[in-house]
Design an enzyme around this catalytic site. Structure first.
Site, PDB file in Angstrom:
ATOM      1  CG  ASP A 173      -2.080   0.744   1.284  1.00  0.00           C
ATOM      2  OD1 ASP A 173      -2.271   1.514   0.336  1.00  0.00           O
ATOM      3  OD2 ASP A 173      -2.860   0.618   2.244  1.00  0.00           O
ATOM      4  CG  ASP A 233      -9.464   2.926   1.744  1.00  0.00           C
ATOM      5  OD1 ASP A 233      -8.710   2.738   0.764  1.00  0.00           O
ATOM      6  OD2 ASP A 233      -9.079   2.863   2.915  1.00  0.00           O
TER       7      ASP A 233
HETATM    8  C1  GLA Z   1      -5.452   1.872   3.104  1.00  0.00           C
HETATM    9  C2  GLA Z   1      -6.014   0.754   2.252  1.00  0.00           C
HETATM   10  C3  GLA Z   1      -6.995  -0.051   3.071  1.00  0.00           C
HETATM   11  C4  GLA Z   1      -6.286  -0.610   4.288  1.00  0.00           C
HETATM   12  C5  GLA Z   1      -5.698   0.524   5.095  1.00  0.00           C
HETATM   13  C6  GLA Z   1      -4.840   0.022   6.224  1.00  0.00           C
HETATM   14  O1  GLA Z   1      -6.425   2.799   3.439  1.00  0.00           O
HETATM   15  O2  GLA Z   1      -6.654   1.284   1.131  1.00  0.00           O
HETATM   16  O3  GLA Z   1      -7.533  -1.097   2.289  1.00  0.00           O
HETATM   17  O4  GLA Z   1      -5.278  -1.495   3.879  1.00  0.00           O
HETATM   18  O5  GLA Z   1      -4.876   1.349   4.288  1.00  0.00           O
HETATM   19  O6  GLA Z   1      -4.356   1.087   6.995  1.00  0.00           O
END
Ligand code: GLA
Length: 550
Positions: A173, A233
């Site tokens: 990520d 998200d």
């Molecule tokens: C980001 C990702 C989520 C999750 C969070 C964890 O927002 O998009 O899917 O993995 O980080 O902190």
């Protein structure tokens, strides 16, 4: 959703403000790039299916939670339905590395260690997924979790560590407001290469969007990863009114992800984020739409609910066999969008047995009829069966595919052509009877078969069924007159009209004379076979012509 999400909204806004310059730069890259050489690491030949703790538990992850969930995934029939990868998201690690620089599991949350967790999952026939980032993890970035454990500079060491723990899937990520798209390509690429060198086959799942201007939909990340997030998200809402900022509703994600079909294929998928089925906040109809559209878009199906307490309604959505078969079809094509009038969308997905799945999506707030035809969906013929994947009802049609779809609903049909297949060679015509005796020939007769002239190999039909003021979606059906192994369509657009994002074809130019070329999977057509591509248009579609050459 965990309360730990709350501070992130503020942080994200701040991150966005501080990266406005980068955003402006990236705006120039907004159209999907031409297909890159896709990563071929042997995994994710169809979209990965599994479960991840984040959507239900946020940072509150532990060994006992993950083991209980794995047990439930098996006992409730979800493993048998195809859900395999159990992914441990953010907050699993010690905030500091050990003295040799190795990542370590958080010993109070995972007292048996990460290798033992991998063994437990493998012992249940499941696979092990884990989360990391190059710099701070997103929870570290918001201050919800301490430390800086990112893999940048430790890629080889961490990839070897993951392999030693039995990791089968890495979610990697970005979680940073800095970095150009080229920085992202390079930094993600280092982990891709480290995983390849680790000696273990590991699915590589990236999110280039977190805390960052959104680069997920702006290039084809199939050269870097097996799956890449296209949006910010997801949340348990139908519509947050966000084009692509935190958080995203189902309808908003579909609007971003559906036009990106051309970037997906075996081993490389657009990732519209994990499922919210079973998490409240969505009606039953909306949850069905969510699952149906994810399957049509060949999305990774990563459950995000508490499987231990899943209701029978939730389980019946998550285990819908027909939709899982559509998502997991061996061709691994993302459904192409052939209608988008802002409310109604039609997606069609070619399947490996010759069937086509057709989704009739109603994004709006009242019941409406959504329609297309078998021919627009790429099927030649005169009779078809339609299997409704939600009710199991089978009906037949001479070509019309239409349904009254409730607000926020999606009807999906698996369409099968009935009756004989189209002839494999073009029909021959009987020559007119000759009335004169031809003179004896002194020259070598021409060969009895002639190569059809360029251009005769295919025919193009253009339509724009639902234009709206200032815009339209253009559909072009290419039909082969003989067996062909590639085609080009010359579109001539009158002034004032432009062709932008295309799916299932690559466009050169956008105004005047525009050449559309087939993408890798839809160039080979038997005689009589058709394929359809589409594009987004601005201006009016009136007067557009399409000519096919092959
Ligand atoms: C980001 C990702 C989520 C999750 C969070 C964890 O927002 O998009 O899917 O993995 O980080 O902190």
């Amino acid at each position: 959703m965990s309360v730990l999400h709350l501070p992130r909204r503020g942080v994200r806004r701040l991150a966005l403000l501080t990266t406005l310059a980068a955003t402006a730069l990236l705006g120039a890259l907004a159209a999907p790039s031409s297909p890159a050489t896709a990563l071929d690491n042997g995994v994710a030949r169809t979209p990965p299916m599994g479960w991840n703790d984040w959507n239900s538990f946020g940072c509150n992850v532990s060994e006992s939670l993950v083991k209980q969930m794995a047990d439930a995934i098996v006992s409730k029939g979800l493993a048998a339905a195809g859900y395999q990868y159990v992914v441990v998201d953010d907050c699993w690690f010690n905030p500091t590395r050990d003295s040799a620089g190795n990542l370590q599991g958080n010993s109070s949350r995972f007292p048996s260690g990460m290798k033992a967790l991998g063994d437990y999952l493998h012992g249940k026939g499941l696979k092990f997924g884990i989360y990391m980032t190059p710099y701070k993890t997103c929870a570290q970035g918001t201050g919800a979790y301490s430390g800086t454990t990112g893999s940048s500079g430790h890629e080889q060491q961490d990839a070897r560590q993951f392999a030693a723990w039995g990791v089968d899937y890495l979610k990697y990520d970005w979680c940073s407001g800095s970095g150009t798209v080229n920085d992202q390509i390079s930094v993600f690429g280092k982990m891709r290469d480290a995983l390849a060198a680790s000696g273990r086959q590991i699915v590589f799942s990236i999110n280039p969007n977190s805390f960052h201007s959104i680069t997920g939909p702006s290039r084809n990340w199939g050269d870097v990863s097996n799956q890449w997030r296209t949006t910010e998200d997801i949340t348990t809402s139908w519509d947050t009114n966000h084009a692509n900022s935190y958080p995203m509703g189902i309808r908003n994600i579909v609007a971003v992800n559906a036009p990106l079909a051309g970037n997906a294929g075996p081993g490389h998928f657009n990732d519209p984020d994990m499922l919210e089925v079973g998490n409240g906040g969505l009606t039953d109809t909306e949850q069905r739409s969510h699952f149906a559209m994810w399957a049509m878009m060949a999305a990774p199906l990563i459950m995000g609910n508490d499987v231990r307490s899943a209701s029978s309604a939730t389980l019946s959505i998550l285990t819908n066999k027909d939709l899982i078969a559509i998502d997991q079809d061996a061709l691994a094509l993302q459904g192409t969008q052939i209608v988008d009038d802002g409310t109604r969308r039609v997606l069609t997905k070619k399947l490996s047995n010759g069937d086509v799945a057709v989704a009739l999506f109603n994004g709006g707030g009242s019941t409406t009829t959504v329609s297309t035809t078998a021919s627009a969906a790429g099927l030649a013929g005169t009779t078809f069966s339609l299997k409704d994947v939600w009710t199991g009802a089978v009906t037949s049609t001479a070509g019309s595919i239409s349904a009254s779809v409730p607000a926020h609903g999606t009807v999906v049909y698996r369409v099968t052509r009935l009756g004989s297949q189209p002839p494999s060679t073009p029909p021959t015509t009987t020559p007119p009877p000759s009335t004169t005796t031809p003179p004896p020939s002194t020259t070598t007769p021409p060969p009895s078969t002639t190569t059809p002239p360029t251009g005769a190999g295919c025919t193009a039909a253009f339509s724009a069924p639902n234009p709206w003021p200032g815009g339209f979606v253009g559909n072009v059906t290419v039909t082969a007159n003989r067996a062909i192994t590639g085609w080009q369509v010359t579109l001539v657009l009158p002034s004032g009209a432009a062709a932008t994002t295309a799916w299932s074809a690559t466009l050169s130019g956008s105004t005047g004379t525009v050449i559309a070329t087939n993408v890798s999977y839809d160039g080979t057509l038997a005689a009589g076979q058709s394929t359809t591509f589409g594009f987004q248009g601005t201006g009016s579609p009136t007067g557009i012509t399409a000519t096919c050459t092959a």
